[in-house]
Design a protein around this motif. Sequence first.
Motif, PDB file in Angstrom:
ATOM      1  N   LEU A 148      -9.856   3.225  -9.836  1.00  0.00           N
ATOM      2  CA  LEU A 148      -9.478   3.187  -8.413  1.00  0.00           C
ATOM      3  C   LEU A 148      -7.990   3.482  -8.237  1.00  0.00           C
ATOM      4  O   LEU A 148      -7.597   4.246  -7.348  1.00  0.00           O
ATOM      5  CB  LEU A 148      -9.821   1.831  -7.800  1.00  0.00           C
ATOM      6  N   TYR A 149      -7.164   2.864  -9.070  1.00  0.00           N
ATOM      7  CA  TYR A 149      -5.727   3.128  -9.008  1.00  0.00           C
ATOM      8  C   TYR A 149      -5.432   4.600  -9.270  1.00  0.00           C
ATOM      9  O   TYR A 149      -4.634   5.222  -8.577  1.00  0.00           O
ATOM     10  CB  TYR A 149      -4.968   2.266 -10.022  1.00  0.00           C
ATOM     11  N   LEU A 150      -6.095   5.170 -10.271  1.00  0.00           N
ATOM     12  CA  LEU A 150      -5.865   6.569 -10.618  1.00  0.00           C
ATOM     13  C   LEU A 150      -6.277   7.494  -9.476  1.00  0.00           C
ATOM     14  O   LEU A 150      -5.543   8.416  -9.118  1.00  0.00           O
ATOM     15  CB  LEU A 150      -6.619   6.921 -11.906  1.00  0.00           C
ATOM     16  N   ARG A 151      -7.443   7.259  -8.879  1.00  0.00           N
ATOM     17  CA  ARG A 151      -7.898   8.099  -7.759  1.00  0.00           C
ATOM     18  C   ARG A 151      -6.955   7.994  -6.563  1.00  0.00           C
ATOM     19  O   ARG A 151      -6.646   8.997  -5.911  1.00  0.00           O
ATOM     20  CB  ARG A 151      -9.323   7.723  -7.366  1.00  0.00           C
ATOM     21  N   CYS A 152      -6.504   6.789  -6.269  1.00  0.00           N
ATOM     22  CA  CYS A 152      -5.568   6.593  -5.152  1.00  0.00           C
ATOM     23  C   CYS A 152      -4.266   7.350  -5.413  1.00  0.00           C
ATOM     24  O   CYS A 152      -3.731   8.017  -4.525  1.00  0.00           O
ATOM     25  CB  CYS A 152      -5.295   5.107  -4.959  1.00  0.00           C
ATOM     26  N   THR A 153      -3.780   7.288  -6.640  1.00  0.00           N
ATOM     27  CA  THR A 153      -2.555   8.007  -7.016  1.00  0.00           C
ATOM     28  C   THR A 153      -2.753   9.514  -6.866  1.00  0.00           C
ATOM     29  O   THR A 153      -1.903  10.212  -6.312  1.00  0.00           O
ATOM     30  CB  THR A 153      -2.164   7.663  -8.464  1.00  0.00           C
ATOM     31  N   GLN A 154      -3.878  10.023  -7.333  1.00  0.00           N
ATOM     32  CA  GLN A 154      -4.145  11.458  -7.251  1.00  0.00           C
ATOM     33  C   GLN A 154      -4.279  11.928  -5.800  1.00  0.00           C
ATOM     34  O   GLN A 154      -3.846  13.029  -5.458  1.00  0.00           O
ATOM     35  CB  GLN A 154      -5.402  11.805  -8.049  1.00  0.00           C
TER      36      GLN A 154
ATOM     37  N   VAL B  68      12.747   3.056  -6.802  1.00  0.00           N
ATOM     38  CA  VAL B  68      14.067   3.596  -6.485  1.00  0.00           C
ATOM     39  C   VAL B  68      13.866   5.083  -6.208  1.00  0.00           C
ATOM     40  O   VAL B  68      13.505   5.845  -7.102  1.00  0.00           O
ATOM     41  CB  VAL B  68      15.081   3.390  -7.632  1.00  0.00           C
ATOM     42  N   LEU B  69      14.078   5.492  -4.971  1.00  0.00           N
ATOM     43  CA  LEU B  69      13.946   6.886  -4.562  1.00  0.00           C
ATOM     44  C   LEU B  69      15.348   7.463  -4.437  1.00  0.00           C
ATOM     45  O   LEU B  69      16.179   6.928  -3.696  1.00  0.00           O
ATOM     46  CB  LEU B  69      13.196   6.973  -3.230  1.00  0.00           C
ATOM     47  N   VAL B  70      15.631   8.540  -5.171  1.00  0.00           N
ATOM     48  CA  VAL B  70      16.969   9.123  -5.233  1.00  0.00           C
ATOM     49  C   VAL B  70      16.934  10.524  -4.640  1.00  0.00           C
ATOM     50  O   VAL B  70      16.137  11.362  -5.046  1.00  0.00           O
ATOM     51  CB  VAL B  70      17.484   9.184  -6.688  1.00  0.00           C
TER      52      VAL B  70
ATOM     53  N   LEU C 296       5.095   6.580  -3.966  1.00  0.00           N
ATOM     54  CA  LEU C 296       4.577   7.825  -3.377  1.00  0.00           C
ATOM     55  C   LEU C 296       4.452   7.706  -1.859  1.00  0.00           C
ATOM     56  O   LEU C 296       4.778   8.644  -1.125  1.00  0.00           O
ATOM     57  CB  LEU C 296       3.223   8.178  -3.992  1.00  0.00           C
ATOM     58  N   LYS C 297       4.008   6.559  -1.374  1.00  0.00           N
ATOM     59  CA  LYS C 297       3.881   6.353   0.071  1.00  0.00           C
ATOM     60  C   LYS C 297       5.242   6.398   0.755  1.00  0.00           C
ATOM     61  O   LYS C 297       5.392   7.001   1.824  1.00  0.00           O
ATOM     62  CB  LYS C 297       3.183   5.026   0.361  1.00  0.00           C
ATOM     63  N   ILE C 298       6.240   5.781   0.142  1.00  0.00           N
ATOM     64  CA  ILE C 298       7.593   5.810   0.714  1.00  0.00           C
ATOM     65  C   ILE C 298       8.124   7.235   0.728  1.00  0.00           C
ATOM     66  O   ILE C 298       8.709   7.681   1.721  1.00  0.00           O
ATOM     67  CB  ILE C 298       8.532   4.872  -0.071  1.00  0.00           C
TER      68      ILE C 298
ATOM     69  N   LEU D 101       6.428  10.011   0.878  1.00  0.00           N
ATOM     70  CA  LEU D 101       5.740  10.755   1.937  1.00  0.00           C
ATOM     71  C   LEU D 101       6.306  10.400   3.307  1.00  0.00           C
ATOM     72  O   LEU D 101       6.492  11.277   4.156  1.00  0.00           O
ATOM     73  CB  LEU D 101       4.234  10.475   1.898  1.00  0.00           C
ATOM     74  N   GLU D 102       6.583   9.117   3.534  1.00  0.00           N
ATOM     75  CA  GLU D 102       7.168   8.695   4.816  1.00  0.00           C
ATOM     76  C   GLU D 102       8.552   9.320   5.030  1.00  0.00           C
ATOM     77  O   GLU D 102       8.938   9.593   6.159  1.00  0.00           O
ATOM     78  CB  GLU D 102       7.284   7.167   4.882  1.00  0.00           C
ATOM     79  N   MET D 103       9.280   9.528   3.943  1.00  0.00           N
ATOM     80  CA  MET D 103      10.617  10.116   4.030  1.00  0.00           C
ATOM     81  C   MET D 103      10.553  11.639   4.182  1.00  0.00           C
ATOM     82  O   MET D 103      11.573  12.272   4.367  1.00  0.00           O
ATOM     83  CB  MET D 103      11.437   9.764   2.785  1.00  0.00           C
ATOM     84  N   GLY D 104       9.370  12.219   4.082  1.00  0.00           N
ATOM     85  CA  GLY D 104       9.235  13.666   4.235  1.00  0.00           C
ATOM     86  C   GLY D 104       9.539  14.450   2.968  1.00  0.00           C
ATOM     87  O   GLY D 104       9.806  15.643   3.019  1.00  0.00           O
ATOM     88  N   VAL D 105       9.493  13.795   1.824  1.00  0.00           N
ATOM     89  CA  VAL D 105       9.777  14.459   0.551  1.00  0.00           C
ATOM     90  C   VAL D 105       8.639  15.427   0.235  1.00  0.00           C
ATOM     91  O   VAL D 105       7.467  15.098   0.402  1.00  0.00           O
ATOM     92  CB  VAL D 105       9.926  13.411  -0.580  1.00  0.00           C
TER      93      VAL D 105
END
Length: 185
Positions: free
Chosen positions: A150-156, A80-82, A113-115, A117-121
């Motif tokens: 791997l999950y942590l590196r991708c998140t970072q 949920v992005l607000v 995070l990907k969403i 970034l796509e929204m320009g946040v």
Amino acid sequence: MLKWAVELGLFDLEYMPRTAIKGQALADFLLEFDFAVNDKALVMLRRPHTEEVLEELPHPWWILHVDGAVNNGGAGACIVLVSLEDHHLMSAIHFKFYATNNDAEYEALINGLKIALEMGVRNLIMKSDSELVVNQVNGGFQARGPRTELYLRCTQRLIVKFKEVRLECVPREKNSNADALEKMG
């Protein structure tokens, strides 16, 4: 009905149905949240007895609620992005692969995070009810296991693309929007 046709026929009106309402709604939504300016938002101000002045304003802070879970029906995640104006962009995901509860939490965070970034946040406050994931991303806990690393590196890698980011652990009750959607996913 015939009377209306005769009366309106004088005005040379032609009925044209709207066919792309859904596409138009998405386009309007994206235009409303257009933060594609490089690093700073610019606003034109008019001051009395002065020329037009460009004033730099900071980017607004968005809030990202994420939650992931595994149950008998499989694994799912919710995002949920607000926005600052309290607009909610919601997404529920059902995974078609085996995932642990922590994997689902990371998948929710990464997709959120990907969403964003796509929204320009540019400035983001992330809220999750997973104490383990929050502490691993914030550096308080160590990631154990190759999959978790791997999950942590991708998140970072995604986090560094933002101007400012905060990740907070919230109680499940305060993450209820994401929790409810995650069960749907």
